[in-house]
Design a protein around this motif. Structure first.
Motif, PDB file in Angstrom:
ATOM      1  N   UNK A 314       0.532  -1.228   0.048  1.00  0.00           N
ATOM      2  CA  UNK A 314       0.143   0.116   0.394  1.00  0.00           C
ATOM      3  C   UNK A 314       0.636   0.962  -0.251  1.00  0.00           C
ATOM      4  N   UNK A 315       2.487   1.386   0.714  1.00  0.00           N
ATOM      5  CA  UNK A 315       3.039   2.390   0.612  1.00  0.00           C
ATOM      6  C   UNK A 315       3.711   2.288  -0.892  1.00  0.00           C
ATOM      7  N   UNK A 316       3.516   1.374  -1.130  1.00  0.00           N
ATOM      8  CA  UNK A 316       4.553   1.651  -2.635  1.00  0.00           C
ATOM      9  C   UNK A 316       3.533   2.522  -3.895  1.00  0.00           C
ATOM     10  N   UNK A 317       1.965   1.612  -3.214  1.00  0.00           N
ATOM     11  CA  UNK A 317       1.165   1.966  -4.049  1.00  0.00           C
ATOM     12  C   UNK A 317       1.366   3.747  -4.205  1.00  0.00           C
ATOM     13  N   UNK A 318       0.942   4.432  -2.876  1.00  0.00           N
ATOM     14  CA  UNK A 318       0.808   5.380  -2.509  1.00  0.00           C
ATOM     15  C   UNK A 318       1.602   6.569  -3.603  1.00  0.00           C
ATOM     16  N   UNK A 319       2.914   5.916  -2.904  1.00  0.00           N
ATOM     17  CA  UNK A 319       3.921   6.814  -4.087  1.00  0.00           C
ATOM     18  C   UNK A 319       3.999   6.754  -4.830  1.00  0.00           C
ATOM     19  N   UNK A 320       3.474   5.597  -6.095  1.00  0.00           N
ATOM     20  CA  UNK A 320       3.719   5.801  -7.404  1.00  0.00           C
ATOM     21  C   UNK A 320       2.507   6.486  -7.682  1.00  0.00           C
TER      22      UNK A 320
END
Length: 372
Positions: A314-320
């Motif tokens: 989820x953190x990666x998806x938000x960053x992307x």
């Protein structure tokens, strides 16, 4: 009829009666051995599925958006008897339905023959055998169907280890995996195993102590039902807010984000220790130049809770999404709010507790073998 013919007829009849009587006696001994082995009344979480079987064994792992489960399962409702047994009670043969034998090692999760997910078959040796002599024969039997087979041996100190060069073993133990994502061990595979194992036993001067096929099939189907009910993948999508992204530019951005490109075309995020946290798909063909949607996937049973694969995904998806100008959406293209993502996180935690209760923790060697 001459006296000679009558004598031969009588002798032949006596011989036939003797053979039939001997076979009946062997069947009786085998039956009593099996009855003793299965006389215990404790419940096994894998022998008593919590849901009725109904999914096709060849189905691909299910995607769940935005919920992890079709229905919530109460982890506390799972049988607890197996979790309270002593180490002696958790020996290989009662877990797998094998005839009782002193040769079966106590529960050892670091051995390639696992008391919970393998059918263990002792090979009683006439005399100790060297690993150098046994290995050429054992290495001819590595799989039946798509189920791996492993061998361990008991050394002079009573310790069990994978059969290796230089070792001397008084007893051998063969283990065939009972199930995987594709299907349970079936009758044809088990029959092939028995036939080939007898050949190996003859070469090594051993006698296999074979469990009853019906009991093995029951255990295999129960274990596969557990796999079916806990085979979950979670996906989070990133949808472009404007123009589609150029694939060439996108791949460079994903690499900077920490993704590794695999030969088969997947992009994966490593956990830093050789394992995988989650993967990413561009949802585009090999010849496409643009895409407007990315999908991050977490293979839930294959990632240990302490890796926090869901939180990292989820953190990666938000960053992307922030870097690429996109928004997080579910499979129906509806925006995923923080409250929904938090709810899914709670379901993931419940999922992990269920796997722990079944003694198949997510991300463990057992889970990696079963969910493959």
């Amino acid at each position: 009829m001459t006296d000679l013919q009558a004598s031969l007829f009588i002798i032949g009849g006596a011989f036939l009666v003797g053979v039939i009587s001997y076979n009946k006696w062997q069947e009786y001994k085998a039956k009593k051995s099996v009855e003793r082995a299965f006389s215990g009344s404790h419940d096994d979480v894998l022998m008593t599925p919590g849901k009725a079987a109904g999914k096709d064994s060849g189905e691909a792992p299910a995607r769940h958006e935005p919920k992890l489960f079709d229905s919530e399962l109460d982890a506390d409702a799972l049988p607890r008897d197996d979790l309270e047994q002593s180490a002696e009670q958790q020996a290989i043969e009662p877990q797998l339905g094998n005839p009782a034998t002193a040769a079966a090692p106590a529960a050892r999760k670091d051995l390639p023959v696992d008391e919970l997910i393998d059918c263990a078959i002792p090979l009683a040796l006439e005399a100790p055998v060297r690993g150098d002599k046994a290995l050429p024969a054992l290495q001819t039997l590595r799989h039946v169907g798509n189920k791996p087979i492993h061998f361990i041996g008991e050394d002079a100190n009573g310790e069990w280890e994978p059969v290796a060069h230089g070792g001397i073993y008084s007893t051998l133990l063969a283990g065939v995996q009972l199930a995987n994502r594709t299907n349970p061990l079936n009758e044809i595979e088990y029959s092939e195993l028995v036939t080939r194992l007898r050949q190996i036993a003859d070469d090594l001067g051993a006698e296999p102590d074979l469990p009853d096929m019906s009991e093995v099939m029951h255990t295999a189907r129960s274990l596969h039902q557990f796999v079916v009910e806990h085979d979950a993948q979670l996906g989070v999508n990133i949808q472009s807010n404007g123009a589609p992204w150029a694939i060439s530019t996108l791949l460079a951005a994903l690499t900077r984000q920490g993704f590794d490109a695999r030969p088969e075309g997947r992009m994966v995020m490593s956990d830093g220790e050789g394992g995988l946290l989650f993967s990413l798909s561009t949802n585009a063909s090999a010849v496409a130049e643009t895409t407007s949607r990315l999908t991050l996937l977490l293979d839930v049973p294959r990632v240990a809770p302490d890796r926090d694969g869901y939180g990292a995904m989820v953190a990666c998806a938000r960053s992307l999404a922030a870097r690429l100008g996109g928004v997080l959406v579910d499979d129906s293209n509806q925006p995923l709010a923080d409250v929904q993502l938090a709810e899914i996180a709670g379901q993931v935690d419940a999922f992990y507790r269920e796997m722990d209760a079944a003694e198949i923790p997510a991300g463990s060697i057992r889970a990696l073998r079963l969910f493959s």
